[in-house]
Design an enzyme around this catalytic site. Sequence first.
Site, PDB file in Angstrom:
ATOM      1  N   ARG A   1       0.806  -1.227   0.000  1.00 56.79           N
ATOM      2  CA  ARG A   1       0.000   0.000   0.000  1.00 56.79           C
ATOM      3  C   ARG A   1       0.838   1.275   0.000  1.00 56.79           C
ATOM      4  O   ARG A   1       0.659   2.146  -0.837  1.00 56.79           O
ATOM      5  CB  ARG A   1      -0.909   0.046   1.244  1.00 56.79           C
ATOM      6  CG  ARG A   1      -2.282  -0.473   1.027  1.00 56.79           C
ATOM      7  CD  ARG A   1      -2.802  -1.012   2.320  1.00 56.79           C
ATOM      8  NE  ARG A   1      -1.972  -2.140   2.699  1.00 56.79           N
ATOM      9  CZ  ARG A   1      -2.197  -3.383   2.291  1.00 56.79           C
ATOM     10  NH1 ARG A   1      -3.240  -3.651   1.567  1.00 56.79           N
ATOM     11  NH2 ARG A   1      -1.383  -4.366   2.620  1.00 56.79           N
ATOM     12  N   THR A   2       1.731   1.405   0.972  1.00 53.46           N
ATOM     13  CA  THR A   2       2.427   2.687   1.126  1.00 53.46           C
ATOM     14  C   THR A   2       3.322   2.949  -0.082  1.00 53.46           C
ATOM     15  O   THR A   2       3.333   4.051  -0.635  1.00 53.46           O
ATOM     16  CB  THR A   2       3.240   2.693   2.432  1.00 53.46           C
ATOM     17  OG1 THR A   2       2.382   2.298   3.495  1.00 53.46           O
ATOM     18  CG2 THR A   2       3.801   4.069   2.722  1.00 53.46           C
TER      19      THR A   2
ATOM     20  N   LYS B   1      25.526  -4.933   1.391  1.00 52.70           N
ATOM     21  CA  LYS B   1      26.995  -5.066   1.361  1.00 52.70           C
ATOM     22  C   LYS B   1      27.630  -4.336   2.535  1.00 52.70           C
ATOM     23  O   LYS B   1      28.856  -4.200   2.585  1.00 52.70           O
ATOM     24  CB  LYS B   1      27.540  -4.483   0.053  1.00 52.70           C
ATOM     25  CG  LYS B   1      27.003  -5.158  -1.189  1.00 52.70           C
ATOM     26  CD  LYS B   1      27.522  -4.429  -2.425  1.00 52.70           C
ATOM     27  CE  LYS B   1      26.779  -4.885  -3.672  1.00 52.70           C
ATOM     28  NZ  LYS B   1      26.966  -3.970  -4.783  1.00 52.70           N
TER      29      LYS B   1
ATOM     30  N   ARG C   1      10.992   3.107   4.011  1.00 54.63           N
ATOM     31  CA  ARG C   1      10.531   2.247   5.110  1.00 54.63           C
ATOM     32  C   ARG C   1      11.707   1.401   5.560  1.00 54.63           C
ATOM     33  O   ARG C   1      12.464   0.882   4.729  1.00 54.63           O
ATOM     34  CB  ARG C   1       9.386   1.339   4.654  1.00 54.63           C
ATOM     35  CG  ARG C   1       9.002   0.320   5.718  1.00 54.63           C
ATOM     36  CD  ARG C   1       7.744  -0.430   5.385  1.00 54.63           C
ATOM     37  NE  ARG C   1       6.581   0.441   5.480  1.00 54.63           N
ATOM     38  CZ  ARG C   1       5.330   0.018   5.330  1.00 54.63           C
ATOM     39  NH1 ARG C   1       5.086  -1.254   5.063  1.00 54.63           N
ATOM     40  NH2 ARG C   1       4.320   0.863   5.432  1.00 54.63           N
TER      41      ARG C   1
ATOM     42  N   HIS D   1       4.478   5.769  11.804  1.00 52.83           N
ATOM     43  CA  HIS D   1       4.054   5.689  10.399  1.00 52.83           C
ATOM     44  C   HIS D   1       3.256   6.970  10.127  1.00 52.83           C
ATOM     45  O   HIS D   1       2.026   6.958  10.036  1.00 52.83           O
ATOM     46  CB  HIS D   1       3.203   4.440  10.200  1.00 52.83           C
ATOM     47  CG  HIS D   1       2.981   4.041   8.770  1.00 52.83           C
ATOM     48  ND1 HIS D   1       3.307   4.851   7.690  1.00 52.83           N
ATOM     49  CD2 HIS D   1       2.469   2.903   8.227  1.00 52.83           C
ATOM     50  CE1 HIS D   1       2.997   4.214   6.575  1.00 52.83           C
ATOM     51  NE2 HIS D   1       2.482   3.042   6.871  1.00 52.83           N
TER      52      HIS D   1
HETATM   53  N1   CP Z   1      -0.875   0.407   5.921  1.00 53.60           N
HETATM   54  C1   CP Z   1       0.356   0.063   5.459  1.00 53.60           C
HETATM   55  O1   CP Z   1       1.374   0.607   5.875  1.00 53.60           O
HETATM   56  O2   CP Z   1       0.331  -0.912   4.521  1.00 53.60           O
HETATM   57  P1   CP Z   1       1.591  -1.484   3.751  1.00 53.60           P
HETATM   58  O3   CP Z   1       2.415  -2.253   4.746  1.00 53.60           O
HETATM   59  O4   CP Z   1       0.985  -2.351   2.673  1.00 53.60           O
HETATM   60  O5   CP Z   1       2.362  -0.319   3.207  1.00 53.60           O
END
Ligand code: CP
Length: 308
Positions: free
Chosen positions: A55-56, A85, A106, A134
């Site tokens: 999603r993100t 590495k 991420r 998040h």
């Molecule tokens: N909600 C969310 O962070 O989903 P993903 O892990 O799919 O990015």
Amino acid sequence: MHQLQDVLEVRQFDRQHLDSLFSRADEMRIIADAGGSNRLSGKILASLFFEPSPRTRLSFESAMMRLGGSVLTAENALETSSWAKGETIEDTARIVESYADAIVMRHPEAGTPARAAAVIDIPVINAGDGAREHPTQALLDLYTIGHELGRIDDLNIALVGDLKYGRAPRSLAMLLTESSGINLTFISPPNVRMGDDVKADLLSRGVSFEEETDLLAVLPDVDVVYQTRVQHERFESDEEYREARGKYVIDAAAMAALSPDAIVMHPLPRVDEIDPIVDTDRRAAYFRQARNGIYVRMAILDWLLRDE
Ligand code: CP
């Protein structure tokens, strides 16, 4: 209102920022639904994901493309980047800075996007750092509440499930300190209660919260029930995970208890904590919530890259 250079944690956002971002997201809804624009033509977003993220990652990439920009992507960066590495995140960031105009990242370790942001001049967006924060999820969550209920103040909100390892409910709870008249109820298995750091933040900002165990008793009085997945990948043992999973499920009985005007949210992905029979109930807002991610992320990119 000061312009933000990076998006690293929800504490950066005051109410003025939120009102401005959400109006921009409303504009982005119109732009996206009309087929997009070229507002970010010539700009490049590098997406560096050291953890999975359908999603993100995809919504940021879609948002960038809908604004006429381009994307460089490292989906499985833990294996495919020079990180594998032994390169430091600081060096990776310095290199990517010369290829792109912004980075969305991420990472499984808390604070890694902030380390990258500290050594480069282009914007860094935290797309989830370990079990800490998040922020863009919380922004789209609060935008969704406003869009669905017509307000972001005077709300009773139940956060349910894994509140210890779930970075989305942690960030949302802290972002809600910018709203007024918020009452939070935390409902979680005993071994995954909301962290003391978040509780201290809420207390210092005058947001009331309570911890309850009976989901069905709480549901009639909430405007939003925010369900979350138990984050299997963050537990130290399978035994600890088994203690937490399957305890709270939004099913037909829960929907019968929930107020007719309330909504059900979930950052997704879900496993078994929302019964699919709930999906057709008009109060199930989680797929609309995911769609709002496009508009809010378009607004964030537009804000960081057009107003720089
Ligand atoms: N909600 C969310 O962070 O989903 P993903 O892990 O799919 O990015």
